[in-house]
Scaffold this motif. Structure first.
Motif, PDB file in Angstrom:
ATOM      1  N   VAL A  35      51.685  56.908  60.389  1.00  0.00           N
ATOM      2  CA  VAL A  35      52.727  57.900  60.098  1.00  0.00           C
ATOM      3  C   VAL A  35      52.667  59.035  61.117  1.00  0.00           C
ATOM      4  O   VAL A  35      53.692  59.468  61.652  1.00  0.00           O
ATOM      5  CB  VAL A  35      52.594  58.439  58.656  1.00  0.00           C
ATOM      6  N   HIS A  36      51.469  59.505  61.441  1.00  0.00           N
ATOM      7  CA  HIS A  36      51.320  60.572  62.422  1.00  0.00           C
ATOM      8  C   HIS A  36      51.755  60.106  63.810  1.00  0.00           C
ATOM      9  O   HIS A  36      52.413  60.853  64.546  1.00  0.00           O
ATOM     10  CB  HIS A  36      49.882  61.067  62.462  1.00  0.00           C
ATOM     11  N   LYS A  72      53.934  67.679  57.547  1.00  0.00           N
ATOM     12  CA  LYS A  72      53.402  66.347  57.275  1.00  0.00           C
ATOM     13  C   LYS A  72      53.479  66.085  55.762  1.00  0.00           C
ATOM     14  O   LYS A  72      52.524  66.329  55.029  1.00  0.00           O
ATOM     15  CB  LYS A  72      51.959  66.252  57.747  1.00  0.00           C
ATOM     16  N   SER A  85      55.479  59.853  63.846  1.00  0.00           N
ATOM     17  CA  SER A  85      56.073  61.190  63.802  1.00  0.00           C
ATOM     18  C   SER A  85      56.106  61.798  65.196  1.00  0.00           C
ATOM     19  O   SER A  85      57.102  62.399  65.593  1.00  0.00           O
ATOM     20  CB  SER A  85      55.278  62.101  62.869  1.00  0.00           C
ATOM     21  N   ASP A  89      50.651  63.746  54.019  1.00  0.00           N
ATOM     22  CA  ASP A  89      49.222  64.058  54.063  1.00  0.00           C
ATOM     23  C   ASP A  89      48.627  64.283  52.691  1.00  0.00           C
ATOM     24  O   ASP A  89      47.432  64.126  52.500  1.00  0.00           O
ATOM     25  CB  ASP A  89      48.973  65.307  54.917  1.00  0.00           C
ATOM     26  N   LEU A 130      48.192  56.444  57.169  1.00  0.00           N
ATOM     27  CA  LEU A 130      48.435  57.833  57.528  1.00  0.00           C
ATOM     28  C   LEU A 130      48.388  58.023  59.047  1.00  0.00           C
ATOM     29  O   LEU A 130      49.161  58.791  59.604  1.00  0.00           O
ATOM     30  CB  LEU A 130      47.409  58.730  56.847  1.00  0.00           C
ATOM     31  N   ASP A 131      47.504  57.306  59.727  1.00  0.00           N
ATOM     32  CA  ASP A 131      47.446  57.393  61.190  1.00  0.00           C
ATOM     33  C   ASP A 131      48.737  56.872  61.815  1.00  0.00           C
ATOM     34  O   ASP A 131      49.232  57.433  62.798  1.00  0.00           O
ATOM     35  CB  ASP A 131      46.264  56.594  61.730  1.00  0.00           C
ATOM     36  N   LEU A 154      58.995  67.078  62.445  1.00  0.00           N
ATOM     37  CA  LEU A 154      58.175  65.867  62.535  1.00  0.00           C
ATOM     38  C   LEU A 154      56.750  66.162  62.991  1.00  0.00           C
ATOM     39  O   LEU A 154      55.809  65.484  62.588  1.00  0.00           O
ATOM     40  CB  LEU A 154      58.817  64.861  63.494  1.00  0.00           C
TER      41      LEU A 154
END
Length: 87
Positions: free
Chosen positions: A10-11, A82, A14, A85, A7-8, A78
């Motif tokens: 992906v952020h 999210k 983004s 999430d 997830l980190d 973006l």
């Protein structure tokens, strides 16, 4: 060592993609500057056709602006939407 989850990443990507998407405004600015310069030059050469030249130039600039707006919309999506999430 830092533990990065998926997830980190992906952020992070983004945010990187949003920055790249906003860079589409560079081409938009160059294109609109060229159109305005050529329009002013054409009016200088033929002042009688000012209304036709200006309307055509403004239509072309409106079409060119859509690229910058699409880049902005993609960047906002973006950054603030999210989907991974799970919330």
């Amino acid at each position: 060592m830092n533990n990065l989850s998926g997830l980190d990443l992906v952020h992070a990507f983004s945010a990187l993609g949003a920055g790249i998407a906003v860079c589409s405004g560079i081409g938009t600015g160059i294109g609109q500057g060229n159109a305005a310069g050529m329009g002013a030059q054409a009016v200088g050469k033929n002042p009688g056709a000012k209304s036709t030249i200006m309307s055509t130039m403004l239509l072309g600039q409106a079409v060119a602006e859509t690229t910058g707006l699409y880049g902005l919309v993609v960047a906002l999506l973006l950054m603030f939407v999210k989907p991974f999430d799970g919330q």
